[in-house]
Motif scaffolding. Structure first.
Motif, PDB file in Angstrom:
ATOM      1  N   PRO A  16       0.746  -1.315  -0.024  1.00 53.17           N
ATOM      2  CA  PRO A  16      -0.096   0.225   0.075  1.00 53.17           C
ATOM      3  C   PRO A  16       1.078   1.380  -0.038  1.00 53.17           C
ATOM      4  O   PRO A  16       2.066   1.143   0.497  1.00 53.17           O
ATOM      5  N   VAL A  17       0.425   2.133  -0.472  1.00 54.78           N
ATOM      6  CA  VAL A  17       0.987   3.605  -0.574  1.00 54.78           C
ATOM      7  C   VAL A  17       0.246   4.753   0.301  1.00 54.78           C
ATOM      8  O   VAL A  17      -1.061   4.591   0.174  1.00 54.78           O
ATOM      9  N   ILE A  18       0.960   5.766   0.814  1.00 49.62           N
ATOM     10  CA  ILE A  18       0.083   6.967   1.119  1.00 49.62           C
ATOM     11  C   ILE A  18       0.519   7.972   0.044  1.00 49.62           C
ATOM     12  O   ILE A  18       1.654   8.251  -0.059  1.00 49.62           O
ATOM     13  N   GLU A  19      -0.506   8.559  -0.623  1.00 49.08           N
ATOM     14  CA  GLU A  19      -0.238   9.380  -1.593  1.00 49.08           C
ATOM     15  C   GLU A  19      -0.606  11.028  -1.072  1.00 49.08           C
ATOM     16  O   GLU A  19      -1.470  11.255  -0.358  1.00 49.08           O
ATOM     17  N   PHE A  20       0.175  12.100  -1.517  1.00 50.76           N
ATOM     18  CA  PHE A  20       0.171  13.173  -1.349  1.00 50.76           C
ATOM     19  C   PHE A  20       0.231  13.996  -2.689  1.00 50.76           C
ATOM     20  O   PHE A  20       0.809  13.386  -3.781  1.00 50.76           O
ATOM     21  N   ARG A  21      -0.741  15.030  -2.685  1.00 47.42           N
ATOM     22  CA  ARG A  21      -0.451  15.785  -3.923  1.00 47.42           C
ATOM     23  C   ARG A  21      -0.447  17.525  -3.632  1.00 47.42           C
ATOM     24  O   ARG A  21      -0.873  17.710  -2.632  1.00 47.42           O
ATOM     25  N   GLY A 135       5.901  -9.908  -0.915  1.00 46.87           N
ATOM     26  CA  GLY A 135       5.196  -8.473  -0.747  1.00 46.87           C
ATOM     27  C   GLY A 135       4.609  -8.305   0.445  1.00 46.87           C
ATOM     28  O   GLY A 135       4.471  -8.958   1.413  1.00 46.87           O
ATOM     29  N   TRP A 136       3.179  -7.778   0.251  1.00 50.04           N
ATOM     30  CA  TRP A 136       2.395  -7.307   1.240  1.00 50.04           C
ATOM     31  C   TRP A 136       1.462  -8.679   1.561  1.00 50.04           C
ATOM     32  O   TRP A 136       1.380  -9.434   0.375  1.00 50.04           O
ATOM     33  N   LEU A 140      -4.537  -8.950   4.392  1.00 53.07           N
ATOM     34  CA  LEU A 140      -4.477  -7.553   5.071  1.00 53.07           C
ATOM     35  C   LEU A 140      -5.321  -6.853   3.681  1.00 53.07           C
ATOM     36  O   LEU A 140      -4.307  -5.859   3.227  1.00 53.07           O
ATOM     37  N   ASN A 141      -6.247  -7.059   2.973  1.00 52.96           N
ATOM     38  CA  ASN A 141      -6.737  -6.686   2.009  1.00 52.96           C
ATOM     39  C   ASN A 141      -7.917  -5.831   1.880  1.00 52.96           C
ATOM     40  O   ASN A 141      -8.615  -5.617   0.995  1.00 52.96           O
ATOM     41  N   ASN A 142      -8.355  -5.217   3.059  1.00 47.78           N
ATOM     42  CA  ASN A 142      -9.311  -4.261   3.406  1.00 47.78           C
ATOM     43  C   ASN A 142      -9.124  -3.075   4.089  1.00 47.78           C
ATOM     44  O   ASN A 142      -8.073  -3.022   4.651  1.00 47.78           O
ATOM     45  N   TYR A 143     -10.077  -2.057   4.092  1.00 52.34           N
ATOM     46  CA  TYR A 143      -9.639  -0.927   4.780  1.00 52.34           C
ATOM     47  C   TYR A 143      -9.342  -0.802   6.206  1.00 52.34           C
ATOM     48  O   TYR A 143      -8.604  -0.385   6.596  1.00 52.34           O
TER      49      TYR A 143
END
Length: 244
Positions: A16-21, A135-136, A140-143
């Protein structure tokens, strides 16, 4: 010789990634007057000492969170009192990609990967990732699961610096996020659109002019600055509820 285990793309599970804009607030101005040169972004997360990846970290190795990215405030000291540990703070620099933009004119996306080196993940999750070649953890595949994996940090600060093409001076911007600002399962809505510069009477042009936004006739790509904070659910229909 030692055999090497290979993992195909079909069996590797991306992290998973945390994205910023970051959006340039002069994006709709004429080219040559809106750019930020040599822009660089730094991210620093503040944790309580009880959530520090290096506190009580028996069994951790150098593959995990880099100690060189860790700072303690000058007054901090290691005391075994639980209440004191909760009040003490520790800071980590987060890895962002890409963290450098030579010619920032419109929109810039940055991502932090939640892998075994991320101080934003719980230590047991990082240890489990370290031991997995694929990898991941796909379970753990839900929010709810992903939210549970993230450490409840105190603050996360994004700092951008660069040189203005208009004034030739240094410019800075910063934004501080809380743990509650993370929205799992959501993404930023698109803000760029194409517009015929000769269509001066379109409703879009009228709204831009009403907001005192000018732009050059030689650039047809616009940025809707009213949408910079808007988000929509990601594909897959698995996203946590958020307040309006």
């Amino acid at each position: 010789g030692r055999s090497k285990q290979t993992i195909s793309e079909d069996t590797f599970h991306p992290f998973p990634v945390i994205e910023f804009r970051i959006v340039n607030n002069r994006a709709n101005h004429a080219p040559g007057k809106n750019e930020i040169w040599d822009a660089e972004v730094t991210a620093i997360v503040q944790l309580s000492l009880e959530n520090d990846p290096h506190e009580n970290s028996e069994g951790m190795d150098e593959f995990q969170v880099n100690r060189s990215s860790r700072w303690l405030p000058p007054a901090a000291s290691k005391i075994n009192d639980d209440a004191n540990s909760k009040s003490q703070q520790v800071f980590y620099k987060l890895a962002l990609k890409p963290s450098f933009h030579p010619y920032f004119s419109r929109v810039w996306f940055l991502r932090h990967t939640l892998d075994a080196t991320s101080p934003l993940l719980r230590r047991d999750v990082r240890n489990a990732i370290r031991d997995r070649p694929d990898g991941w953890d796909p379970t753990l595949n839900n929010y709810e699961d992903i939210r549970e994996c993230i450490v409840e940090f105190n603050s996360l600060q994004i700092i951008m610096s660069g040189a203005s093409a208009l004034s030739r001076s240094e410019v800075y911007a910063e934004k501080t996020y809380s743990y509650e600002d993370v929205c799992v399962g959501w993404r930023y809505i698109a803000v760029c659109y194409e517009e015929d510069p000769s269509t001066k009477r379109s409703q879009r042009c009228k709204r831009l002019k009403k907001n005192h936004i000018s732009y050059g006739d030689d650039a047809a790509t616009r940025v809707d600055l009213s949408l910079i904070h808007d988000i929509v659910p990601q594909r897959g229909n698995d996203f946590e509820p958020v307040d309006d």
